[in-house]
Motif scaffolding. Sequence first.
Motif, short mmCIF file in Angstrom:
data_model
loop_
_atom_site.label_atom_id
_atom_site.label_comp_id
_atom_site.label_asym_id
_atom_site.label_seq_id
_atom_site.Cartn_x
_atom_site.Cartn_y
_atom_site.Cartn_z
N GLU A 73 -4.45 -0.30 -9.10
CA GLU A 73 -4.03 0.99 -8.56
C GLU A 73 -5.22 1.73 -7.95
N GLU A 74 -6.32 1.75 -8.72
CA GLU A 74 -7.50 2.46 -8.22
C GLU A 74 -8.01 1.82 -6.93
N ALA A 75 -7.98 0.50 -6.91
CA ALA A 75 -8.49 -0.22 -5.74
C ALA A 75 -7.63 0.09 -4.52
N ALA A 76 -6.31 0.03 -4.70
CA ALA A 76 -5.40 0.28 -3.58
C ALA A 76 -5.55 1.72 -3.10
N MET A 77 -5.70 2.63 -4.07
CA MET A 77 -5.83 4.03 -3.72
C MET A 77 -7.08 4.25 -2.87
N GLU A 78 -8.16 3.59 -3.26
CA GLU A 78 -9.42 3.74 -2.53
C GLU A 78 -9.23 3.32 -1.06
N ILE A 79 -8.55 2.21 -0.86
CA ILE A 79 -8.34 1.72 0.51
C ILE A 79 -7.44 2.69 1.28
N ASN A 80 -6.36 3.08 0.63
CA ASN A 80 -5.42 3.97 1.31
C ASN A 80 -6.06 5.29 1.68
N GLU A 81 -6.97 5.79 0.81
CA GLU A 81 -7.63 7.06 1.10
C GLU A 81 -8.56 6.94 2.29
N VAL A 82 -9.29 5.84 2.34
CA VAL A 82 -10.20 5.63 3.46
C VAL A 82 -9.41 5.59 4.76
N MET A 83 -8.24 4.97 4.70
CA MET A 83 -7.42 4.85 5.89
C MET A 83 -6.94 6.21 6.35
N GLU A 124 -1.86 -8.35 -5.60
CA GLU A 124 -1.29 -7.10 -6.10
C GLU A 124 -1.86 -5.91 -5.34
N ILE A 125 -3.15 -5.98 -5.06
CA ILE A 125 -3.76 -4.89 -4.29
C ILE A 125 -3.14 -4.85 -2.90
N ALA A 126 -3.03 -6.02 -2.28
CA ALA A 126 -2.49 -6.10 -0.92
C ALA A 126 -1.11 -5.45 -0.84
N LEU A 127 -0.30 -5.72 -1.86
CA LEU A 127 1.07 -5.19 -1.84
C LEU A 127 1.10 -3.67 -1.90
N LYS A 128 0.02 -3.08 -2.36
CA LYS A 128 0.01 -1.62 -2.51
C LYS A 128 -0.69 -0.92 -1.35
N LYS A 153 -1.74 0.21 5.17
CA LYS A 153 -2.05 -0.27 6.53
C LYS A 153 -1.85 -1.79 6.62
N SER A 154 -1.00 -2.21 7.53
CA SER A 154 -0.59 -3.61 7.57
C SER A 154 -1.76 -4.54 7.92
N GLU A 155 -2.70 -4.06 8.74
CA GLU A 155 -3.81 -4.92 9.14
C GLU A 155 -4.64 -5.34 7.92
N TYR A 156 -4.98 -4.35 7.10
CA TYR A 156 -5.74 -4.64 5.89
C TYR A 156 -4.93 -5.51 4.92
N ARG A 157 -3.65 -5.15 4.84
CA ARG A 157 -2.79 -5.88 3.90
C ARG A 157 -2.76 -7.36 4.25
#
Lengths: 287, 321, 263
Positions: free
Chosen positions: A274-284, C242-246, C249-253
């Motif tokens: 969750e933390e990892a995904a959040m970090e990426i989404n925030e940067v985006m 699991e990270i990818a699914l969350k 942005k589709s490019e990163y995913r």
Amino acid sequence: MGIRFKEVSHEYPSYSKTMYKAIQNISLDIEAKDEFIALVGHTGSGKSTLAKHMNALIFPTSGTVEIFGNEITKKRNKKIKYNNIRQKVGLVFQFPEYQLFEETVEKDIMFGPLNFKVSHEEAKKMALSALNMVGLDKSYLERNPFNLSGGEKKRVSVAGILAIDPEILVLDEPTSGLDPAGKHIMMDLFREIHEKTGKTVIIITHDMDLVYQYFNRVIVLKDGELTFDGSPDALFRSDILESNHLDLPNTIKTLKFLKDEYKLDIDIYKKTVEEAAMEINEVMSDE
Amino acid sequence: MNSIIIGQYIPGKGFLYRLDPRTKMISIIFLMVSVFLLQNVYQLFIAFGIGILVLLFGRISLLKVIKGLKPIFLLLIFTFIFQIALNKSGDVVSDTTMHINLYSIGAVVLAFVIWRILVRFNKLKMLLFLVFVVGIYFIFRYITYSPDFYSFQFTIYEKGLEMSAFVVVRLLIIITLTTILTLTTKPTDLTQGMESLLHPLKKIGFNSEEFALIISISLRYIPTIFDEAQKIMLAQASRGADFSEGKLKDKLKQIVSLLVPMFIIAFIRSEELADAMESRNFVPGQKRTRINILTFSIVDVYTFVFTLLCFAGAIVAKVVL
Amino acid sequence: MSIISVQDVSFAYNDDHESLKNISFSIEKGEWIAILGHNGSGKSTLAKAMVGLIEPQVGEIFIDSVKLNEETSYDLRKKVGIVFQNPDNQFVGVTVRDDIAFGMENLSIPREEMLERIQFYADKVEMGAYLDKQASNLSGGQKQRVAIAGILAMRSDILIFDEATSMLDPYTRNDILEYMKSLNKEGFTVIMITHDVNEAIQADRIMIMNQGRIIAFDKTEEILKNQKLFIENHLELPIALEIALKIDKSEYRDKIWEYALKK
């Protein structure tokens, strides 16, 4: 102080007549309370040998191990009651399900307490509370341990050590052979026991994801020598991983990959998905 | 890491190592029979001399053979003493008065203490024991400075001396022969040799191949099971089972706590091993080729010739002399 | 024609509980298949059925178009080799050489030929220098490599790995996986039985088993898209996926997805 290693070495005689140094010159302090420690290292790094010193199952060939005030050295000291030490530091071996031998779960868990001269009544009580601690209810007491599933057997054998109420609990790869779901259930259990009772828990593991997510202290051995003792965060930020044959946790690995690939300005040291995904989404969203 | 060497096999070179195990086994049987055919101690001494030469020729360290004799050393000494003391025929060789008195007893005690101390720091335990025993004889014989509590005549007769040497040397040769076999032959080669020698028994329904396979699988698993026993013992020691102390009842329970898991693991192991063997097309009783084969070489021929010469010599000694 | 074809197979160890229920699938030559399931899902029972160690009460198994039964199992086992979970319980010989030879001895292969094959296949799994070593002096990973050499030497072209890596540490595990990968590239059909999704994603196709049934059997990418499958069957997706699914942005995913599948 719970356990203190002072320049401890242990040698085995080996095939080629030269001595095989399982551990070398290890100095280490482990508190009697409130520690949750991961012990990691490549196969043959001496982790299991170190663990066996923690409850005086084997003696150092040089140096001293101080366990709750008892000084363990090369020579057997007649004044020290080694069995008392084993009551203070409970050691669960790898694949502990192979040490079960009684016809009921209750009797098997009571084996430890009875060996430590606890009354029959008391041992019964301890067995039940230990069983509850590993997440099994009292319906298991009368069951035959050999008819249980692999995961359940493992829990019963851990209960067998918990029942002797040790101050410090040492577990050698307690999750090996379990599937991922079982692995997390066991780890959650150990964390819960640690948090509820304040007991120090030391776990030998190969799994860096677990190390990063669960522990607050990690000890690294390489070829019998202590190469790191500190927080997991500091370990994974250091540059000693490769020389110790250790991997990065998968969250860090994935974030690192993305960071390098897209030259992103992100913090890669995230423990959970969750933390990892959040970090990426925030940067985006910043972009 | 900590591997256990099964049997007494010590790797080495020299012709005894290159011999086919069957040659060794057959030769040793013949040589033993020869030794039993011999009539008197002088013939035995000759045989003993030949034996030493074979050892030297085979480049086997005598020290290792002596080590192999350790378990029966006491037996050898007592046999010797008994024979000397009890056999009272033939001429008198020596007749001495043995004095048991304050000084001599004191000297024996002193000798005992010195012996025990030396044994602690010395590897030549057997030699020290021998010196100790001989020492007692001389102490009782020569220490006469105080009045005797008791004294007796210790007479050695010619026949007694001869018989005791005869029995001891014969025993010595036989043990040395078997030690050579176990010292220079790998356990696997021993089983294979045995398999080959027992092969003719197939006619009476004894399958030597399966017998050999069973032995070799056992040999393979001895270290594994030993490791396992050690592991379980430590695991149960962590649960307070102290295998060295405790009442009989506790002890029994502790032994059960070791044996039950070992049997269970052995059971699982044998099931899995059987599956693994079957999946690799093992069918009991079927014909198989073998990776390890025994072959006779020229050395084996020489050895057989040598053995037969010894055997013939023994027969001649028996019949003619 | 498929190299393995399993048709409506059911099997029970004892009457009350079926370990395999109506299993049907087929595998093509040269494929790499992962059979994925948690402990007790029936995947190891299936492996045993495919090498004829157990005989299903219902259904048929064909290997290379020949029906597997008591008469044919001896010949068919030459085609299918299996490496088991516990390195210690499948090492039959006293030395590495003896163990690699064991299967060939059973097939009555001439000794000269055996010696050649032993050297060749031991070198292949980098055990060529250890031929005289005894089992007790080898690590778990080395014993598993010897087991691989043992079945390769029998010239099996279907290789089943029944949780062959589960008792090894992560590094040794990767070693064995690399051997599987390169053997598959050489044309061997590889069937890998595992509970580790990280291992399974290397395969061409993944079969998910639960309670003796096949829940899904499809191309690896397709299986991984269906996250529900994993949750329902007590399996865990690799963390990277699991990270990818969350990620929004589709490019990163897609990039992480690709990354996760590649390693």
